[in-house]
Design an enzyme around this catalytic site. Sequence first.
Site, mmCIF file in Angstrom:
data_model
loop_
_atom_site.group_PDB
_atom_site.id
_atom_site.type_symbol
_atom_site.label_atom_id
_atom_site.label_comp_id
_atom_site.label_asym_id
_atom_site.label_seq_id
_atom_site.Cartn_x
_atom_site.Cartn_y
_atom_site.Cartn_z
ATOM 1 N N LYS A 1 -12.285 149.517 82.612
ATOM 2 C CA LYS A 1 -13.633 150.010 82.301
ATOM 3 C C LYS A 1 -14.657 148.883 82.413
ATOM 4 C CE LYS A 1 -12.694 152.019 78.118
ATOM 5 N NZ LYS A 1 -13.015 152.733 76.857
ATOM 6 N N LYS B 1 -14.712 146.460 80.279
ATOM 7 C CA LYS B 1 -15.046 146.117 78.888
ATOM 8 C C LYS B 1 -14.034 145.107 78.363
ATOM 9 C CE LYS B 1 -16.951 149.185 75.836
ATOM 10 N NZ LYS B 1 -17.110 150.399 74.995
#
Length: 147
Positions: free
Chosen positions: A49, A51
Amino acid sequence: MTATHERIVLTYGTFDLFHPGHVQLLKRARDLGSRLVVGLSTDEFNAKKGKQSVMRYEDRKTVLESCRYVDEIFAEEDWSQKLNDARRLGADVFVMGDDWTGKFDFMQEACNVVYLARTEGVSTTEIKASVQGLNRHPVAQAAMQLI
Ligand code: C2G
């Protein structure tokens, strides 16, 4: 005595640095049914993602397990698992915050889809920035000199 069907709610997230925005989402999600199941993003999936969470998966899971609104947690490892998860769990409702509006409409194939308004004024990103700001504060700098 008619059999009571559990109304299962499904959601996903990273839940890093657990904060009131997460709590409010989980509370409102749980209020839509009788059981809330959470797909918790693994550290590896977060990398997909883009992240980087502060807390590793096991610690985020420990915190999430303490939340009164969460009944079950499983690992979210890929973008492609949601429909299978919903069918496996017999989910009645799929819930996400409205920053995801439209992104998961395909889940209608398996269950209702609900996007809930995000809680304004709090986010993991803002918490991280506040902590970094504190570390740069003169008092913190002076304290670090003493260590
Ligand atoms: N949220 C919220 N209000 C905030 C912050 C987050 O309602 N102030 C909601 C998000 O919209 C999301 C949930 O809390 O529904 C978890 O947020 P994150 O941990 O940031 O989840 P995210 O990284 O968006 O991962 O496959 C879906 C992803 O796993 C979602």
